[in-house]
Every structure is written in structure tokens, then in C-alpha cells.
Design an enzyme around this catalytic site. Structure first.
Site, PDB file in Angstrom:
ATOM      1  N   LYS A 115       8.203  -7.016  -0.441  1.00 39.34           N
ATOM      2  CA  LYS A 115       8.723  -5.831   0.269  1.00 39.34           C
ATOM      3  C   LYS A 115       9.083  -6.196   1.709  1.00 39.34           C
ATOM      4  CE  LYS A 115       8.454  -2.674  -2.948  1.00 39.34           C
ATOM      5  NZ  LYS A 115       9.614  -1.985  -3.475  1.00 39.34           N
ATOM      6  N   SER A 132       6.770  -0.264   1.449  1.00 38.50           N
ATOM      7  CA  SER A 132       5.384   0.105   1.164  1.00 38.50           C
ATOM      8  C   SER A 132       4.471  -0.165   2.359  1.00 38.50           C
ATOM      9  CB  SER A 132       4.913  -0.745  -0.022  1.00 38.50           C
ATOM     10  OG  SER A 132       3.525  -0.671  -0.126  1.00 38.50           O
ATOM     11  N   TYR A 138       3.138  -8.851  -3.788  1.00 34.14           N
ATOM     12  CA  TYR A 138       3.984  -7.657  -3.848  1.00 34.14           C
ATOM     13  C   TYR A 138       4.419  -7.252  -2.440  1.00 34.14           C
ATOM     14  CZ  TYR A 138       4.855  -2.599  -4.057  1.00 34.14           C
ATOM     15  OH  TYR A 138       5.389  -1.348  -3.905  1.00 34.14           O
TER      16      TYR A 138
HETATM   17  P1  NAD Z   1       8.078   2.777 -11.464  1.00 29.28           P
HETATM   18  O1  NAD Z   1       7.709   1.500 -12.111  1.00 29.28           O
HETATM   19  O2  NAD Z   1       7.692   4.041 -12.121  1.00 29.28           O
HETATM   20  O3  NAD Z   1       9.657   2.811 -11.195  1.00 29.28           O
HETATM   21  C1  NAD Z   1      10.416   1.639 -10.989  1.00 29.28           C
HETATM   22  C2  NAD Z   1      11.580   1.705 -11.937  1.00 29.28           C
HETATM   23  O4  NAD Z   1      12.355   0.505 -11.770  1.00 29.28           O
HETATM   24  C3  NAD Z   1      11.147   1.779 -13.400  1.00 29.28           C
HETATM   25  O5  NAD Z   1      11.808   2.850 -14.023  1.00 29.28           O
HETATM   26  C4  NAD Z   1      11.569   0.431 -13.975  1.00 29.28           C
HETATM   27  O6  NAD Z   1      11.911   0.524 -15.331  1.00 29.28           O
HETATM   28  C5  NAD Z   1      12.739   0.066 -13.082  1.00 29.28           C
HETATM   29  N1  NAD Z   1      12.976  -1.381 -12.978  1.00 29.28           N
HETATM   30  C6  NAD Z   1      12.055  -2.357 -12.805  1.00 29.28           C
HETATM   31  N2  NAD Z   1      12.666  -3.548 -12.760  1.00 29.28           N
HETATM   32  C7  NAD Z   1      14.005  -3.323 -12.889  1.00 29.28           C
HETATM   33  C8  NAD Z   1      15.153  -4.140 -12.897  1.00 29.28           C
HETATM   34  N3  NAD Z   1      15.060  -5.484 -12.791  1.00 29.28           N
HETATM   35  N4  NAD Z   1      16.371  -3.565 -13.025  1.00 29.28           N
HETATM   36  C9  NAD Z   1      16.473  -2.219 -13.158  1.00 29.28           C
HETATM   37  N5  NAD Z   1      15.414  -1.389 -13.184  1.00 29.28           N
HETATM   38  C10 NAD Z   1      14.196  -1.931 -13.032  1.00 29.28           C
HETATM   39  O7  NAD Z   1       7.532   2.701  -9.971  1.00 29.28           O
HETATM   40  P2  NAD Z   1       7.468   3.839  -8.862  1.00 29.28           P
HETATM   41  O8  NAD Z   1       6.061   4.141  -8.607  1.00 29.28           O
HETATM   42  O9  NAD Z   1       8.418   4.921  -9.205  1.00 29.28           O
HETATM   43  O10 NAD Z   1       8.002   2.999  -7.626  1.00 29.28           O
HETATM   44  C11 NAD Z   1       9.366   3.012  -7.235  1.00 29.28           C
HETATM   45  C12 NAD Z   1       9.538   2.066  -6.058  1.00 29.28           C
HETATM   46  O11 NAD Z   1       8.670   2.466  -5.015  1.00 29.28           O
HETATM   47  C13 NAD Z   1       9.182   0.624  -6.385  1.00 29.28           C
HETATM   48  O12 NAD Z   1      10.111  -0.214  -5.720  1.00 29.28           O
HETATM   49  C14 NAD Z   1       7.805   0.454  -5.792  1.00 29.28           C
HETATM   50  O13 NAD Z   1       7.570  -0.877  -5.391  1.00 29.28           O
HETATM   51  C15 NAD Z   1       7.884   1.374  -4.585  1.00 29.28           C
HETATM   52  N6  NAD Z   1       6.557   1.849  -4.157  1.00 29.28           N
HETATM   53  C16 NAD Z   1       5.765   2.502  -5.050  1.00 29.28           C
HETATM   54  C17 NAD Z   1       4.498   2.937  -4.654  1.00 29.28           C
HETATM   55  C18 NAD Z   1       3.586   3.647  -5.611  1.00 29.28           C
HETATM   56  O14 NAD Z   1       2.385   3.746  -5.321  1.00 29.28           O
HETATM   57  N7  NAD Z   1       4.061   4.159  -6.732  1.00 29.28           N
HETATM   58  C19 NAD Z   1       4.086   2.715  -3.329  1.00 29.28           C
HETATM   59  C20 NAD Z   1       4.927   2.046  -2.448  1.00 29.28           C
HETATM   60  C21 NAD Z   1       6.192   1.629  -2.871  1.00 29.28           C
HETATM   61  N1  UFG Z   2      -9.189   2.169  -6.942  1.00 24.91           N
HETATM   62  C1  UFG Z   2     -10.411   2.143  -7.569  1.00 24.91           C
HETATM   63  N2  UFG Z   2     -10.419   2.090  -8.930  1.00 24.91           N
HETATM   64  C2  UFG Z   2      -9.295   2.070  -9.676  1.00 24.91           C
HETATM   65  C3  UFG Z   2      -8.046   2.098  -9.021  1.00 24.91           C
HETATM   66  C4  UFG Z   2      -8.032   2.141  -7.643  1.00 24.91           C
HETATM   67  O1  UFG Z   2     -11.456   2.144  -6.927  1.00 24.91           O
HETATM   68  O2  UFG Z   2      -9.375   2.013 -10.914  1.00 24.91           O
HETATM   69  C5  UFG Z   2      -9.164   2.245  -5.481  1.00 24.91           C
HETATM   70  C6  UFG Z   2      -8.509   1.018  -4.857  1.00 24.91           C
HETATM   71  O3  UFG Z   2      -9.438  -0.008  -4.653  1.00 24.91           O
HETATM   72  C7  UFG Z   2      -7.961   1.609  -3.551  1.00 24.91           C
HETATM   73  C8  UFG Z   2      -7.627   3.062  -3.921  1.00 24.91           C
HETATM   74  O4  UFG Z   2      -8.378   3.345  -5.106  1.00 24.91           O
HETATM   75  O5  UFG Z   2      -8.948   1.614  -2.584  1.00 24.91           O
HETATM   76  C9  UFG Z   2      -6.168   3.267  -4.213  1.00 24.91           C
HETATM   77  O6  UFG Z   2      -5.752   2.291  -5.146  1.00 24.91           O
HETATM   78  P1  UFG Z   2      -4.329   2.328  -5.860  1.00 24.91           P
HETATM   79  O7  UFG Z   2      -4.282   1.169  -6.781  1.00 24.91           O
HETATM   80  O8  UFG Z   2      -4.079   3.672  -6.433  1.00 24.91           O
HETATM   81  O9  UFG Z   2      -3.314   2.160  -4.650  1.00 24.91           O
HETATM   82  P2  UFG Z   2      -3.144   0.972  -3.599  1.00 24.91           P
HETATM   83  O10 UFG Z   2      -3.417   1.537  -2.245  1.00 24.91           O
HETATM   84  O11 UFG Z   2      -3.878  -0.240  -3.986  1.00 24.91           O
HETATM   85  O12 UFG Z   2      -1.615   0.632  -3.763  1.00 24.91           O
HETATM   86  C10 UFG Z   2      -0.628   1.659  -3.855  1.00 24.91           C
HETATM   87  C11 UFG Z   2       0.532   1.159  -4.694  1.00 24.91           C
HETATM   88  C12 UFG Z   2       1.253   0.052  -3.986  1.00 24.91           C
HETATM   89  C13 UFG Z   2       1.605   0.484  -2.601  1.00 24.91           C
HETATM   90  C14 UFG Z   2       0.405   0.985  -1.836  1.00 24.91           C
HETATM   91  C15 UFG Z   2       0.818   1.533  -0.501  1.00 24.91           C
HETATM   92  O13 UFG Z   2       0.059   0.711  -5.952  1.00 24.91           O
HETATM   93  O14 UFG Z   2       2.430  -0.217  -4.704  1.00 24.91           O
HETATM   94  O15 UFG Z   2      -0.229   2.021  -2.574  1.00 24.91           O
HETATM   95  O16 UFG Z   2      -0.270   2.031   0.174  1.00 24.91           O
HETATM   96  F1  UFG Z   2       2.143  -0.548  -1.935  1.00 24.91           F
END
Ligand code: NAD
Ligand code: UFG
Length: 351
Positions: free
Chosen positions: A166, A138, A162
Site C-alpha cells: 500500500k 490503509s 500488505y
Molecule cells: P475485498 O476482498 O472484499 O474486495 C476486493 C475486491 O478486489 C474483491 O472483489 C476481489 O475479487 C477483487 N480483486 C482482487 N484481486 C483482483 C485482481 N487482480 N483483479 C481484479 N479484481 C481483483 O476487500 P475489501 O475489504 O472490500 O477491500 C477493498 C480495498 O480496500 C482493498 O484494496 C483493501 O486492501 C483495502 N482496505 C481494506 C480494509 C479492510 O479492512 N477491509 C482496510 C484497509 C484497506
Molecule cells: N483480532 C483478534 N482475533 C481475531 C481477529 C482479530 O483478536 O480473530 C484482533 C486483532 O489482533 C486486532 C483487532 O482484532 O487487534 C482487529 O483485527 P482485524 O484483523 O479485524 O483488523 P486489522 O487492524 O488487523 O487490519 C484491518 C484490515 C487491514 C487494514 C487495517 C487498517 O484487515 O487490511 O485494518 O487498520 F489495513
């Protein structure tokens, strides 16, 4: 093609979109998921998309419910594959917990699931000589950088739990790579902000009534489930005072994984750290206005204090990804907003 790919967390938001691409390309997909943050609906709908596209890949979806912290569960799966004289072509490792805010209040769960879970997985992969992995990292690991575009060589200084998990996993992967030279193929994909959904509206991010992320919240307000969006901070040093992020369409993001997998398998052993973002940043207000315009809806908002763990701006320098994989984002912010809303209106009854 009968290549087997293991996708941990494959029923989640990002995982389900990657799995869709893998099916389309004919891979044999093994999904491990505990379903702690996903539902069986995504799987049923993945099958439905295949059927609608008249593709008969449903016998290539293998769902194995379990937890990556359970080593004997992982070993059983790998033994089963080895008994067929096969091995996984690659692992795409996405299982984990992902809320920045929750991680500050519940650090032990984040270290346990993200770090201990990954150590288990790597240990079992190593035992079964399966040494190709794409890891969901991330952009949050860069912390508070003053740079406009974040490049992969910047210091890793996460400012929330978090992000620390990572960064630790990336460190473990690096140690592993150098401990066993010439064997591992590793790609840490540092996602920026995934958004949107498949245009079918059949797969997407699990709904909850109090989401942390911006896009799910925009949908709830537009759909009348919440009165207004709380915008965290209007005093950030940006063009309109709200924070900047690099939003990348989930299908562009998913395609990046396919390219990474193909690149790793056709090149020598290496470890790559690559940003996966568009290189364009938008403020919260810009996203909100785009969402309103393309979906013809109204989103009321109020300004609130900055959120703990947030930073001013996170925008990718994606030149390495473009150069190595010839990847470029194809889907606009407007389409992210359209597709996100389409997913919401088609599935809001499951809320
Ligand atoms: P998500 O929660 O939709 O998907 C994660 C999946 O992992 C879920 O289906 C959950 O049930 C499963 N899971 C959680 N803990 C587990 C465990 N102990 N064993 C097996 N399965 C488990 O999240 P996502 O948005 O699809 O994110 C996927 C990956 O990408 C995550 O590792 C997250 O940290 C990373 N990531 C997400 C974002 C984002 O903004 N969505 C940004 C950066 C990185
Ligand atoms: N935000 C608001 N109101 C809300 C939700 C979000 O103002 O209700 C703002 C946040 O302050 C931020 C932006 O919208 O400035 C994006 O927020 P998100 O929560 O959607 O995303 P983040 O950038 O905080 O984090 C996301 C994922 C993380 C990942 C990261 C990587 O949740 O898992 O992007 O850039 F690591």
C-alpha cells in the site's frame, strides 16, 4: 446524470457499498472484478436493493469480469468507452489482496496483484487521459507509532508486506503526480477498520470459515460455527490489555469516497492523503461486549499470543477529512455490530 465511474474491486465488501451509493446518486457504474474474493450474489443483491427502493438504475450497472494485471483487458474497456466519445469521470481503485497475515506468507502474490495491478491500471488511465483516482490505502502503513491519534504526516513505516504494498502504491501515485504536474487528481484514503454492513443485510463481506478479521469471526462464534474467538494478546499496553482499533461503519466509509470524488472533480489538480476513520478507538474486548449486548448473544473467547504484524493501537486523526469534506461518522459501534450480525444471519446459508 450520466457520469461514468470505474470501480475496480467493486463487487467486494467495500466496493459493493460504494457502488450502492453511486447508483443512488445516479452514476453510471463500471465494475471490474476478478471475483477472486467476492461473489455474483453481491451484484444480484445490489440490483435487488435498487428494485426494492423502486429505483430503476439496474441498466447503470456494468460488470466486467477480469484481472487488473491483464493490461489488454483494461485497454479494451477504455477503448470501448472512448469509442462512445466518453471518458471516466473518476476511478475508485479497490481491487487487491488485503490480508495482513497472508501477505507475510505469500508476499509475491501481494506485490503482483497490488503493485503490478495498480501500475497497469495507472498506465492505461494515463494513456486514455483519465487522471482522477481514489485509492484504497490503509492505516497499516503507519506501522508501530507511539502516537494516540495518527495524522497523515507521520512517517510511513509499514510492518507487514500488505502495508508495504500500500505504501509503495502511494509512492507511485506521488511520483506520477509530480511527473505530470497539473493533470492528476489523486486521493489516497487511508482506511482504518471498516465494519458492519448495509442495514438491508443484502450486501456485505464474503464469508469464509477461517477469516482473519475480527467482525467476521465474531459472527461465526455467535452463530455457532466456531467455538470461541481467539483474542490475539491480552498484554498490549491498553486499558484492558487487548489491542485498539478505529472501527468505521462501511456506509460512513463509502460516503467518504463520494465526497472525495466530488472534491477532486471540483478542485484543482492535487494529491491528497487522508485518514478515513472515526477518531475513536475500541479494544477487542469492548467490541466483543458491544456485539454480545446489542445482538443478545454469547461469545466465548480465549487469549492467545499476539498475532504477527499486529500493533497496539490504530486510531485516526481525521481532522483533515472533516475539514476538507465536512465528513463525519454517523453510525455507532453498536450499529456496526447489529448490521454485521444482520448480514450474517440473512446470508449464513452461503457459508
Ligand atoms: P475485498 O476482498 O472484499 O474486495 C476486493 C475486491 O478486489 C474483491 O472483489 C476481489 O475479487 C477483487 N480483486 C482482487 N484481486 C483482483 C485482481 N487482480 N483483479 C481484479 N479484481 C481483483 O476487500 P475489501 O475489504 O472490500 O477491500 C477493498 C480495498 O480496500 C482493498 O484494496 C483493501 O486492501 C483495502 N482496505 C481494506 C480494509 C479492510 O479492512 N477491509 C482496510 C484497509 C484497506
Ligand atoms: N483480532 C483478534 N482475533 C481475531 C481477529 C482479530 O483478536 O480473530 C484482533 C486483532 O489482533 C486486532 C483487532 O482484532 O487487534 C482487529 O483485527 P482485524 O484483523 O479485524 O483488523 P486489522 O487492524 O488487523 O487490519 C484491518 C484490515 C487491514 C487494514 C487495517 C487498517 O484487515 O487490511 O485494518 O487498520 F489495513
Amino acid at each position: 446524470m450520466n457520469k461514468k465511474v470505474l470501480v475496480t474491486g467493486g463487487t467486494g465488501y467495500i466496493g459493493s457499498h460504494i457502488c450502492l451509493k453511486l447508483f443512488e446518486l445516479g452514476f453510471d457504474v463500471y465494475i471490474i472484478d476478478s471475483f477472486i474474493n467476492s461473489s455474483h450474489l453481491n451484484i444480484a443483491n445490489l440490483k435487488l436493493i435498487n428494485t426494492q427502493k423502486k429505483k430503476n438504475f439496474n441498466n447503470k450497472i456494468h460488470i466486467i469480469q477480469g484481472d487488473i494485471r491483464d493490461k489488454s483487458f483494461l485497454e479494451k474497456l477504455f477503448i470501448g468507452i472512448a469509442k462512445k466519445n466518453k471518458r471516466f469521470y473518476s476511478v475508485i481503485h479497490m481491487a487487491g489482496l488485503k490480508s495482513v497475515t497472508e501477505s507475510t506468507f505469500n508476499p509475491l502474490s501481494y506485490w503482483d496483484v497490488n503493485v503490478n495491478g495498480t501500475i497497469n491500471l495507472l498506465d492505461v488511465m494515463s494513456k486514455f487521459d483519465c487522471k482522477t483516482i481514489i485509492f484504497s490505502s490503509s492505516a497499516t502503513i503507519y506501522g508501530k507509532s507511539k502516537k494516540k491519534f495518527l495524522s497523515e504526516d507521520l512517517p510511513i513505516k509499514p510492518c507487514n508486506t500488505y502495508g508495504e504494498t500500500k505504501a509503495t502504491i502511494e509512492k507511485i501515485l506521488s511520483n506520477l503526480f509530480f511527473s505530470d504536474l497539473g493533470k492528476w487528481r489523486i486521493c489516497n484514503l487511508r482506511y482504518f477498520n471498516p465494519a458492519g454492513a448495509d442495514p438491508s443485510g443484502l450486501i456485505g463481506e464474503k464469508f469464509c470459515l477461517n477469516p482473519n478479521n475480527l467482525f467476521p469471526y465474531l459472527n461465526l462464534v455467535a452463530g455457532g460455527k466456531k467455538k470461541f474467538l481467539k483474542i490475539y494478546g491480552n498484554d498490549w499496553p491498553t486499558r484492558d490489555g487487548t489491542a485498539i482499533r478505529d472501527y468505521v461503519h462501511i456506509n460512513d466509509l463509502a460516503f467518504g469516497h463520494i465526497l472525495a470524488m466530488n472534491y477532486l472533480s471540483s478542485n484543482k489538480s492535487q494529491i491528497l492523503n487522508l485518514n478515513l476513520g472515526t477518531g475513536n478507538g475500541n479494544t477487542v474486548l469492548e467490541v466483543l461486549k458491544t456485539f454480545q449486548k446489542v445482538n443478545n448473544c454469547e461469545i466465548k473467547y480465549v487469549f492467545k499470543e499476539r498475532r504477527i504484524g499486529d500493533v497496539t493501537s490504530l486510531v485516526a486523526d481525521n481532522s483533515n477529512l472533516k475539514k476538507l469534506f465536512n465528513w463525519s461518522p454517523c453510525i455507532s459501534l453498536s450499529d456496526m455490530c447489529r448490521h454485521s450480525w444482520n448480514w450474517f444471519i440473512k446470508n449464513k446459508s452461503t457459508l
